[in-house]
Write a protein that holds these residues in place. Structure first.
Motif, short mmCIF file in Angstrom:
data_model
loop_
_atom_site.label_atom_id
_atom_site.label_comp_id
_atom_site.label_asym_id
_atom_site.label_seq_id
_atom_site.Cartn_x
_atom_site.Cartn_y
_atom_site.Cartn_z
N VAL A 144 0.88 -1.18 0.00
CA VAL A 144 0.00 0.00 0.00
C VAL A 144 0.91 1.22 0.00
O VAL A 144 1.81 1.33 0.85
N THR A 145 0.70 2.11 -0.96
CA THR A 145 1.61 3.26 -1.10
C THR A 145 1.15 4.48 -0.28
O THR A 145 1.95 5.33 0.07
N ARG A 146 -0.16 4.58 -0.02
CA ARG A 146 -0.72 5.64 0.83
C ARG A 146 -2.16 5.24 1.13
O ARG A 146 -2.67 4.29 0.55
N TYR A 147 -2.82 5.97 2.04
CA TYR A 147 -4.24 5.67 2.27
C TYR A 147 -5.05 6.00 1.03
O TYR A 147 -4.78 7.02 0.37
N GLY A 148 -6.01 5.15 0.70
CA GLY A 148 -6.86 5.46 -0.45
C GLY A 148 -7.57 4.23 -0.97
O GLY A 148 -7.63 3.19 -0.31
N LYS A 149 -8.12 4.37 -2.18
CA LYS A 149 -8.90 3.29 -2.80
C LYS A 149 -7.96 2.18 -3.27
O LYS A 149 -6.86 2.48 -3.78
N THR A 150 -8.43 0.95 -3.20
CA THR A 150 -7.62 -0.20 -3.61
C THR A 150 -7.05 -0.01 -5.02
O THR A 150 -5.88 -0.26 -5.27
N GLU A 151 -7.89 0.45 -5.94
CA GLU A 151 -7.47 0.60 -7.34
C GLU A 151 -6.30 1.58 -7.46
O GLU A 151 -5.50 1.48 -8.37
N GLU A 152 -6.20 2.51 -6.52
CA GLU A 152 -5.20 3.60 -6.66
C GLU A 152 -3.95 3.41 -5.82
O GLU A 152 -2.90 3.95 -6.16
N VAL A 153 -4.03 2.66 -4.73
CA VAL A 153 -2.90 2.66 -3.79
C VAL A 153 -2.27 1.28 -3.56
O VAL A 153 -1.30 1.17 -2.82
N VAL A 154 -2.85 0.24 -4.17
CA VAL A 154 -2.30 -1.11 -3.97
C VAL A 154 -1.47 -1.50 -5.20
O VAL A 154 -1.93 -1.37 -6.33
N GLU A 155 -0.24 -1.94 -4.96
CA GLU A 155 0.69 -2.25 -6.07
C GLU A 155 1.48 -3.51 -5.81
O GLU A 155 1.80 -3.81 -4.65
N LEU A 156 1.84 -4.22 -6.89
CA LEU A 156 2.81 -5.32 -6.79
C LEU A 156 4.20 -4.70 -6.98
O LEU A 156 4.44 -4.01 -7.98
N ARG A 157 5.11 -4.93 -6.01
CA ARG A 157 6.44 -4.29 -6.08
C ARG A 157 7.52 -5.27 -5.66
O ARG A 157 7.23 -6.25 -4.98
N ASP A 158 8.75 -4.95 -5.99
CA ASP A 158 9.88 -5.66 -5.40
C ASP A 158 10.22 -4.98 -4.09
O ASP A 158 10.41 -3.77 -4.06
N MET A 159 10.30 -5.77 -3.02
CA MET A 159 10.59 -5.20 -1.70
C MET A 159 11.75 -5.99 -1.09
O MET A 159 11.98 -7.15 -1.43
#
Ligand SMILES: NC(=O)c1ccc[n+]([C@@H]2O[C@H](COP(=O)([O-])OP(=O)(O)OC[C@H]3O[C@@H](n4cnc5c(N)ncnc54)[C@H](OP(=O)(O)O)[C@@H]3O)[C@@H](O)[C@H]2O)c1
Length: 337
Positions: free
Chosen positions: A6-21
């Protein structure tokens, strides 16, 4: 490692991402789990939307997810109960979560061996909902022969709570819509109220316990189905003043929580019953008790759908529909891989 963040608070469509961590740091008491499957719980999207902002601080980006099933990859120097290669499952630490990822490090105290008869997808569906149900029934001291109303019997909590209540020897009533009546009956519900056809509080009375999972008006009406001395355990809403005192929250918080809960306190007094709001706690020992129920064939997972990690967004949106039948699972390492 791949992870859903999750990159920030907000809607799933806008703030949820697949990333390398970065892979998690493994402490001396940690079990590093190679995640095979995780499961979705409403807390995942509630946190992401900022609903818990007031009570917990999050650092972004954070990895989502609380439930896991997988294989031990490594253990810290002070871990004695688990070894690399063993299949385990867990509802991980509330302060250090992140199971929608290829790896997660979990304190040994929250881990249990995976029931052998379950796949990883099945096992990942259980910890949070089974521990919540177990702790709720423990809070009300539910006993064999007593009667319990479990709300939303077709949901993640409901499908498992019905089975655990039956395993404890209780008689179970539940609420659901018509399309799920057969499902909840197959899980052991003795009495089923189709909430779209009937108000449950007009047909149920004299219950020993209510497990309240919906909140609001549903919770207010639930007090009237209890017999004097019965207990309502809610898993939604504002925690009690007693809980705030126990957590040593600032002095005004117990007062605030008490004030916000004055309606529940009044209803409890009117009906001569008790009530409490439960916030589940992870617990590896209790999870072993749940494994025993699974191995004995008394509790079986109910899975709605399985999504691959890359489709975690769709899994979260499906959960937000409020229509899941049982649990939504995220497969991180497919069974055949
Ligand atoms: N305090 C805690 O520690 C704790 C722990 C776990 C969960 N929770 C909370 O408990 C709630 C339930 O969690 P969950 O995982 O069971 O959610 P869920 O799986 O998303 O629940 C979905 C189910 O709710 C049913 N439902 C919706 N409206 C209903 C109504 N009016 N009457 C009866 N059933 C209804 C739906 O069945 P139909 O399609 O048939 O309507 C569906 O099967 C969530 O808000 C969650 O955050 C709290």
């Amino acid at each position: 490692m791949k992870a859903i963040v999750v990159t920030r608070y907000g809607k799933t469509e806008e703030v949820v991402e697949l990333r390398d961590m970065p892979a998690p740091v493994v402490g001396p008491r940690d079990v590093l789990i190679e995640v095979h499957a995780a499961s979705v719980n409403p807390i995942d999207f509630k946190m992401q939307q900022g609903e818990l902002k007031a009570v917990r601080k999050l650092q972004f980006p954070y990895i989502m997810g609380f439930d896991v099933s997988g294989v031990v990859k490594a253990v810290g120097s002070e871990v004695y109960g688990f070894q690399p290669g063993e299949a385990v499952y867990s509802r991980v630490d509330g302060e250090r979560f992140g199971t929608f990822a290829e790896l997660v490090a979990v304190d040994e105290q929250f881990v249990a061996h995976k029931p052998a008869r379950l796949s990883h997808a099945e096992a990942a569906s259980l910890p949070l909902v089974a521990l919540t149900s177990w702790q709720a029934f423990g809070r009300a001291s539910l006993k064999a022969g007593q009667r319990v109303l479990v709300h939303a019997g077709a949901g993640g909590i409901g499908t498992i709570a019905i089975q655990i209540a039956r395993a404890l020897g209780a008689k179970v009533a539940t609420t659901t819509s018509a399309r799920n009546v057969e499902l909840v009956r197959s899980l052991g519900a003795d009495t089923v109220v189709d909430y779209q056809q009937q108000q449950f509080d007009t047909v149920l009375s004299n219950y020993d316990m209510v497990l309240e999972t919906l909140g609001g008006d549903n919770q207010r009406r639930s007090f009237s189905v209890l017999k004097p001395g019965g207990m309502l355990v809610s898993i939604l809403g504002v925690p009690t003043a007693a809980w705030a005192r126990k957590q040593k929250l600032p002095f005004f918080m117990p007062w605030l929580f008490g004030w916000l809960n004055r309606g529940n306190d009044k209803l409890a007094r009117q009906h001569k019953v008790q009530w409490d709001m439960l916030l589940m706690q992870p617990d590896g020992q209790q999870l072993r008790g749940i494994s025993d129920l699974v191995e004995a064939g008394l509790v079986a997972p109910v899975i709605d759908r399985v999504f691959p990690l890359a489709q975690a967004k769709q899994a979260l949106l499906h959960s937000q529909s409020g229509r899941a039948r049982g649990k939504i699972v995220i497969e991180v390492k497919p069974a055949a891989a």
